[in-house]
Design a protein around this motif. Structure first.
Motif, mmCIF file in Angstrom:
data_model
loop_
_atom_site.group_PDB
_atom_site.id
_atom_site.type_symbol
_atom_site.label_atom_id
_atom_site.label_comp_id
_atom_site.label_asym_id
_atom_site.label_seq_id
_atom_site.Cartn_x
_atom_site.Cartn_y
_atom_site.Cartn_z
ATOM 1 N N LEU C 68 35.898 20.234 29.644
ATOM 2 C CA LEU C 68 35.570 21.499 28.994
ATOM 3 C C LEU C 68 34.182 21.435 28.350
ATOM 4 C CD1 LEU C 68 37.289 24.061 28.579
ATOM 5 C CD2 LEU C 68 38.050 23.082 26.417
ATOM 6 N N VAL C 69 33.940 20.340 27.635
ATOM 7 C CA VAL C 69 32.676 20.194 26.925
ATOM 8 C C VAL C 69 31.521 20.021 27.912
ATOM 9 C CG1 VAL C 69 31.340 18.693 25.392
ATOM 10 C CG2 VAL C 69 33.678 19.347 24.777
ATOM 11 N N SER C 70 31.740 19.253 28.972
ATOM 12 C CA SER C 70 30.607 19.033 29.886
ATOM 13 C C SER C 70 30.277 20.307 30.662
ATOM 14 C CB SER C 70 30.871 17.844 30.810
ATOM 15 O OG SER C 70 31.850 18.184 31.749
ATOM 16 N N ALA C 71 31.286 21.107 31.008
ATOM 17 C CA ALA C 71 31.005 22.390 31.670
ATOM 18 C C ALA C 71 30.166 23.281 30.754
ATOM 19 C CB ALA C 71 32.307 23.088 32.053
ATOM 20 N N PHE C 72 30.535 23.275 29.488
ATOM 21 C CA PHE C 72 29.778 24.068 28.503
ATOM 22 C C PHE C 72 28.349 23.556 28.374
ATOM 23 C CE2 PHE C 72 28.367 24.123 24.016
ATOM 24 C CZ PHE C 72 28.094 25.478 23.917
ATOM 25 N N ARG C 73 28.208 22.245 28.284
ATOM 26 C CA ARG C 73 26.872 21.657 28.154
ATOM 27 C C ARG C 73 25.999 22.000 29.358
ATOM 28 N NH1 ARG C 73 25.165 19.857 23.133
ATOM 29 N NH2 ARG C 73 26.597 18.304 22.266
ATOM 30 N N ASN C 74 26.630 22.109 30.531
ATOM 31 C CA ASN C 74 25.875 22.414 31.740
ATOM 32 C C ASN C 74 25.578 23.902 31.898
ATOM 33 O OD1 ASN C 74 25.646 19.769 32.599
ATOM 34 N ND2 ASN C 74 27.676 19.797 33.562
ATOM 35 N N SER C 75 26.165 24.731 31.043
ATOM 36 C CA SER C 75 25.926 26.169 31.147
ATOM 37 C C SER C 75 24.652 26.525 30.387
ATOM 38 C CB SER C 75 27.108 26.949 30.564
ATOM 39 O OG SER C 75 27.022 26.960 29.147
ATOM 40 N N SER C 76 24.266 27.798 30.501
ATOM 41 C CA SER C 76 23.036 28.227 29.820
ATOM 42 C C SER C 76 23.332 28.775 28.426
ATOM 43 C CB SER C 76 22.348 29.292 30.669
ATOM 44 O OG SER C 76 23.186 30.436 30.741
ATOM 45 N N ALA C 77 24.571 28.631 27.952
ATOM 46 C CA ALA C 77 24.918 29.154 26.619
ATOM 47 C C ALA C 77 24.080 28.469 25.545
ATOM 48 C CB ALA C 77 26.404 28.933 26.349
ATOM 49 N N ARG C 78 23.614 29.271 24.566
ATOM 50 C CA ARG C 78 22.872 28.688 23.449
ATOM 51 C C ARG C 78 23.885 28.130 22.446
ATOM 52 N NH1 ARG C 78 17.980 31.734 22.698
ATOM 53 N NH2 ARG C 78 17.292 32.310 24.784
ATOM 54 N N TYR C 79 23.672 26.905 22.076
ATOM 55 C CA TYR C 79 24.631 26.234 21.212
ATOM 56 C C TYR C 79 24.001 25.976 19.843
ATOM 57 C CZ TYR C 79 27.551 22.321 19.530
ATOM 58 O OH TYR C 79 28.331 21.493 18.791
ATOM 59 N N TYR C 80 24.635 26.453 18.797
ATOM 60 C CA TYR C 80 24.157 26.235 17.435
ATOM 61 C C TYR C 80 25.187 25.444 16.635
ATOM 62 C CZ TYR C 80 20.701 29.759 18.656
ATOM 63 O OH TYR C 80 19.699 30.450 19.275
ATOM 64 N N PRO C 81 25.079 24.118 16.649
ATOM 65 C CA PRO C 81 25.995 23.319 15.835
ATOM 66 C C PRO C 81 25.577 23.370 14.362
ATOM 67 C CG PRO C 81 24.425 21.894 16.978
ATOM 68 C CD PRO C 81 24.098 23.309 17.381
ATOM 69 N N ASP C 82 26.411 22.792 13.474
ATOM 70 C CA ASP C 82 26.102 22.786 12.031
ATOM 71 C C ASP C 82 25.776 24.182 11.530
ATOM 72 O OD1 ASP C 82 26.352 20.035 11.337
ATOM 73 O OD2 ASP C 82 24.519 19.635 12.479
ATOM 74 N N THR C 83 26.468 25.149 12.023
ATOM 75 C CA THR C 83 26.159 26.541 11.712
ATOM 76 C C THR C 83 27.403 27.227 11.156
ATOM 77 O OG1 THR C 83 24.557 26.566 13.509
ATOM 78 C CG2 THR C 83 25.302 28.698 12.700
ATOM 79 N N LYS C 84 27.261 27.730 9.935
ATOM 80 C CA LYS C 84 28.424 28.349 9.291
ATOM 81 C C LYS C 84 28.282 29.859 9.260
ATOM 82 C CE LYS C 84 29.193 24.397 6.346
ATOM 83 N NZ LYS C 84 28.918 23.815 5.047
ATOM 84 N N VAL C 85 29.394 30.534 9.489
ATOM 85 C CA VAL C 85 29.395 31.991 9.414
ATOM 86 C C VAL C 85 29.972 32.394 8.065
ATOM 87 C CG1 VAL C 85 30.330 34.113 10.397
ATOM 88 C CG2 VAL C 85 29.581 32.263 11.902
ATOM 89 N N TRP C 86 29.168 33.045 7.239
ATOM 90 C CA TRP C 86 29.633 33.378 5.883
ATOM 91 C C TRP C 86 29.976 34.848 5.703
ATOM 92 C CZ3 TRP C 86 26.171 36.724 3.607
ATOM 93 C CH2 TRP C 86 24.843 36.668 4.056
ATOM 94 N N SER C 87 29.657 35.672 6.730
ATOM 95 C CA SER C 87 30.179 37.044 6.661
ATOM 96 C C SER C 87 30.208 37.656 8.051
ATOM 97 C CB SER C 87 29.348 37.918 5.709
ATOM 98 O OG SER C 87 28.242 38.481 6.364
ATOM 99 N N LEU C 88 31.135 38.559 8.227
ATOM 100 C CA LEU C 88 31.228 39.296 9.487
ATOM 101 C C LEU C 88 31.667 40.706 9.133
ATOM 102 C CD1 LEU C 88 31.310 39.510 12.602
ATOM 103 C CD2 LEU C 88 33.677 38.709 12.505
ATOM 104 N N SER C 89 30.851 41.679 9.529
ATOM 105 C CA SER C 89 31.177 43.059 9.176
ATOM 106 C C SER C 89 31.762 43.788 10.377
ATOM 107 C CB SER C 89 29.925 43.794 8.687
ATOM 108 O OG SER C 89 29.108 44.130 9.801
ATOM 109 N N GLU C 90 32.333 44.946 10.081
ATOM 110 C CA GLU C 90 32.909 45.795 11.112
ATOM 111 C C GLU C 90 31.847 46.205 12.134
ATOM 112 O OE1 GLU C 90 35.340 48.587 9.046
ATOM 113 O OE2 GLU C 90 35.790 49.710 10.878
ATOM 114 N N GLN C 91 30.586 46.268 11.678
ATOM 115 C CA GLN C 91 29.483 46.645 12.580
ATOM 116 C C GLN C 91 28.934 45.430 13.317
ATOM 117 O OE1 GLN C 91 29.409 47.615 9.174
ATOM 118 N NE2 GLN C 91 30.500 49.452 9.815
ATOM 119 N N ARG C 92 29.601 44.286 13.160
ATOM 120 C CA ARG C 92 29.233 43.037 13.827
ATOM 121 C C ARG C 92 27.911 42.466 13.341
ATOM 122 N NH1 ARG C 92 30.799 46.603 17.256
ATOM 123 N NH2 ARG C 92 28.766 46.858 18.256
#
Lengths: 366, 95, 464
Positions: C68-92
């Protein structure tokens, strides 16, 4: 059911009114749409502030301050009240001019509770403050309490004197019939000769149904609280030129207000935090206390309060209906006044007149 | 008490835990490093001064708060060790 | 970090990784945000860095994460580790801390894939150093190769207890006992669900194999235990429990507890998604349609954060949600979406056959959830006891939020994550208002610690 007085709204104003009426031997029923303190009374910043009030409110705030000093004799609890003073800090000469004008105005009205202090005394009182400040306006008697605890104390005392709380009870209809108010709710009908409107953000709807609509605007001022810190500041800090109210609570957390508003969907009772405005608040703190840069914010919230266009409350007998009274629209600074508001309404209801100058708060001013 | 498995040694960094230099594997969390050192509690609580140690290891419980490089209230389980890092037990609200 | 993405995925566990890979492979610009320094989520924690010998001890299910991880690593998805989400609104609008910097970004579609956490069940002594979640023990093992030195006790309920005990045995750790609250009643109620569960027999056979291995190694295995307590002055010294009518004590300095897992719903609550009390899983979970779409437009949820289904189901759900996102973004038409999702639906349906059995078998006794001992600390942050909560309710503070206001329970740094369930159970018990009608703690952002300095750095052009 029948009672002497029906009070709509179980927050501080309603509870204080019920308590004072009960002390004068009247039987009160409070009809509360949710639970007491769900909005303004429970979620405000707890400021006990005389500082910088509109001149019309000064006679009231001075008397209310006396009541807070002795609040335990009224409600059997000190409501966790503290009186370390409140300050409005001047950061430059413009600020200083502004504050000096204010002090002069107050003195011309014959009051002495606000006074200017110089740089030296300011840093004695608030050594943690950034070094650029030049002076402050102070009210030494001011302070803060814990709102939900104060409300609970008022409620307990009121209940012990026979006041009845009907919670989660929404008012559907208000009618006057043969000298009686008839309030219909989904949880039954209430009748009383006297009606009091202490419905906070919803008071405008009640006033309208009495035939006297008011330009009340419900809004949700934002507050934020941080993690606990070792105690480093005693007085409540405001600013001459910034929207900021800043204090370290009894438990070490910092409570930051500034009357910046969240966006509010009043009908859904849902507020959404406006981060840009809180970023401004945070910058104000950074300006005055740069050492707090790494302090974590634990919680941000916004409760619904009732604002009037002139930021003054409505405290009066109804101008259209008989035996109906109003106390609402405190525009986010009603907490300190609340013990006295109960007394004023009880005077109006029992004696027909109040000892306090409440003409500026008449509903007919709009 | 905890121990480290006898594994092929990874690259390491040196951190200072409560004043003592300790060599720990690179990339692991501060909470893991202090647990492996068996220092007992990692903080005392602000209300009742009770001893606590990491509990959830995934950033949920906030029981692993420590003073890291002089800054209190850091979640030890969410911070990775760095060479020279100073890690200290937190007393109450971070004095 | 850009200001806007077509798709933001929160969480790099099986659901998030699978979804990100699918979306990226279809040419969508996707940002995957994750708190941890490496992908895998809690289930595959440390999968890239774990030495082979450690990975081997953790067993074959753990090794599944590699693919699973290697398929992800091989994809073009941008990966942001050490990243915390502190709010999420209805408007995204998404409040993010990345490399210590606060950002506010937005997305056309948001997939919440932030998983679950262990159900907090307060009992006497659960705050003592030496008492730890079993999942936490497993994180230490997976991520750092750190294990209890000697004589660990595992207690609570759920398949993780057996798995972790088995993994510890393989690592040469002495396991003193595995104590489960499963009662005979649970067995009887679970039995009718067994035939369906056997269709995915690998789960059952694994469980049986773990048990057998543990028994052969002389580990005490007890079911139906009650009244678990941890004792010690500065740290754990012993535990006690009731079993078959008598009291037992075990000396140990390490207790790993586990009472199942519950969805991590702080983000979906903050965004205003509808939630409901799920009786069988004894937790709140978001209302989702068959694609993982929540009640809020443009916000989808996949994996355990949408209801507990386990790692394999999470992977399928992640892909299914990704197909929906591709449709929402106009990359796929409806027919393609249905076709693409077909295989995952089939496997997910099969994998979920075990759930009714597990839910009945490992159901936590209500008597434990309502925190019977008055002196037990319920709120670990503000140190509020069950007695104080009951007193507040008796005093008329009759819902969770009033209890919170009055006692400060839930107002500490964890923001109620550790006490909200227990408070809800106590309130339901005292007021006789069923849980499904009760209110939960209102969610107050920031959901992750945000400093005043970080907040001050946002919106530099904004003025009073």
């Amino acid at each position: 059911m029948k009672t002497d007085v029906i009070i709509i709204g179980g927050g501080l104003m309603g509870s204080s009114t019920a308590l004072q009426l009960a002390m004068r031997g009247m039987h009160c029923t409070i009809v509360e749409k949710e639970s007491p303190g769900r909005h303004a009374s429970g979620v405000n910043a707890g400021g006990l502030r005389q500082l910088n009030r509109n001149p019309a409110e000064i006679p009231l705030t001075v008397e209310a301050a006396k009541m807070w000093r002795n609040i335990e004799s009224l409600v059997d609890s000190d409501c966790d009240a503290r009186f370390p003073g409140q300050l409005r800090v001047a950061e430059n000469s413009d600020d200083l001019d502004l504050l000096e004008q204010r002090a002069a105005l107050l003195h011309s009205l014959g009051y002495r509770h606000e006074e200017m202090i110089g740089r030296k005394e300011l840093y004695q009182l608030a050594p943690a403050l950034a070094p650029h400040c030049v002076g402050a306006l102070i009210c030494r008697e001011d302070g803060y309490a814990r709102p939900f605890h104060a409300l609970t104390a008022f409620r307990h005392k009121a209940r012990s004197l026979g006041v009845e709380y009907r919670v989660n009870t929404i008012v559907d209809g208000i009618e006057r019939e043969a000298g009686n108010w008839r309030i219909t709710t989904r949880k039954g009908e209430f009748q009383a000769p006297v009606l009091v409107n202490c419905a906070g953000g919803w008071a405008g709807q009640i006033a309208a149904s009495l035939g006297e609509p008011v330009p009340l605007k419900p809004a949700a001022p934002m507050l934020m609280v941080t993690e606990r810190l070792p105690h480093f500041i005693e007085p409540v800090i405001g600013s001459a030129s910034r929207k900021l109210s800043f204090k370290q609570m009894q438990n070490g957390t910092l409570l930051v207000g500034g009357a910046h508003l969240a966006s509010l969907d009043f009908h859904k009772e849902k507020s959404e935090i406006k981060w840009p405005k809180l970023a401004v608040s945070a910058r104000s703190i950074m300006a005055l206390f740069p050492q707090l840069k790494d302090v974590r914010i634990v919680r941000v919230w916004a409760g619904i309060e009732a604002f009037m266009p002139d930021n003054l409350p409505v405290i009066c007998k109804s101008s259209t209906a008989e035996d109906a009274y109003h106390a609402f629209g405190f525009s986010a600074h009603g907490f300190q006044l609340s013990p006295l508001i109960g007394r004023i309404l009880a005077e109006l209801i029992v004696d027909g007149t109040s000892n306090f100058p409440i003409e500026p708060f008449n509903i007919t001013r709009f | 008490m905890f121990k480290r498995l006898d594994e092929s040694p990874p690259s390491t960094v040196t951190v200072v835990i409560n004043g003592r230099s300790v060599v720990v594997p690179q990339g692991e969390s501060v909470a893991a490093a202090v647990l492996a050192e068996n220092i007992g509690h990692t903080r005392t609580t602000p209300v009742k001064q009770q001893p606590r140690a990491p509990f959830c290891m995934m950033g949920v419980c906030f029981d692993c708060l420590m003073v890291i490089d002089g800054i209190p209230n850091q979640q030890a389980c969410m911070v990775q060790v760095r060479d020279g890092m100073r890690i200290e037990r937190q007393h109450g609200s971070g004095v | 970090m850009k200001e806007n993405y077509p798709l933001v995925i929160i969480g790099a566990g099986p659901a998030g990784l699978a979804a990100a890979t699918v979306a990226a492979d279809h040419g969508v610009e996707v940002a995957l945000l994750d708190e941890q320094p490496a992908p895998g989520g809690q289930i595959f924690r440390g999968i890239e860095a774990a030495p082979d010998e450690r990975a081997d001890k953790l067993g074959p299910e753990y090794l599944r994460g590699e693919k699973l991880v290697s398929a992800f690593r091989n994809s073009s998805a941008r990966y942001y580790p050490d990243t915390k989400v502190w709010s999420l609104s209805e408007q995204r609008d998404i409040g993010v801390i990345h490399q210590q910097q606060a950002h506010m970004i937005s997305a056309e579609q948001v997939l919440i894939a932030n998983g679950a956490f262990e159900r907090p069940v307060p009992f006497p002594g659960w705050t003592l150093p030496g008492v730890m979640n079993a999942g936490a023990g497993q994180i230490l093992f997976k991520g750092s190769g750190i294990v209890p030195a000697d004589g660990v006790v595992l207690a609570g309920s759920g398949p993780l207890l057996l798995l972790l005990a088995w993994q510890y045995l393989r690592a040469g750790v002495r396991v003193k006992a595995v104590l489960d609250t499963i009662s005979r009643g649970n067995y009887i109620k679970a039995l009718p669900k067994l035939p369906s569960a056997l269709l995915v027999h690998h789960h059952i056979t694994q469980g049986l194999r773990y048990q057998q291995t543990l028994r052969l190694a002389g580990v005490e295995l007890h079911n139906g235990i009650r009244d678990l307590q941890a004792h010690g002055a500065e740290s754990l010294e012993s535990i006690s429990y009731r079993h078959k009518g008598s009291n037992h004590t075990l000396e140990t300095d390490s207790l790993m507890i586990h009472f199942g897992i519950i969805p991590n719903i702080h983000l979906s609550q903050a965004a205003g998604c509808d939630h409901f009390w799920h009786k069988r899983q004894q937790c709140w979970r978001p209302e989702l349609d068959e694609w993982g779409s929540s009640s809020v437009k443009g916000i989808l949820i996949a994996g355990d954060g949408g209801g507990i289904g386990g790692a394999r189901t999470a992977e399928h759900a992640g892909r299914i949600a990704a197909f929906r996102v591709l449709y929402n973004l106009g990359v796929m038409n409806q027919q393609e979406m249905h076709l693409e999702a077909k295989q995952d639906r089939k496997w997910m349906k099969a994998d979920l056959r075990i759930r009714p059995f597990l839910e009945k078998l490992f159901r936590i006794p209500e008597s434990m959830l309502r925190v019977p001992h008055d002196d037990t600390i319920v709120c670990r942050c503000e140190e509020v006891t069950a007695r104080e909560i009951r007193a507040a309710i008796a005093d008329g503070h009759s819902d969770s939020n009033q209890v919170k206001f009055y006692t400060r329970c839930g107002m500490g740094p964890c923001q109620g994550r550790q006490c909200s369930q227990a408070v809800a159970h106590i309130v339901a018990d005292q007021t006789s208002i069923p849980l499904q009608q009760s209110t939960q703690f209102r969610i107050r952002p920031p959901l992750k610690p945000l400093t005043l300095g970080q907040l001050a750095s946002l919106y530099p052009d904004e003025t009073e």
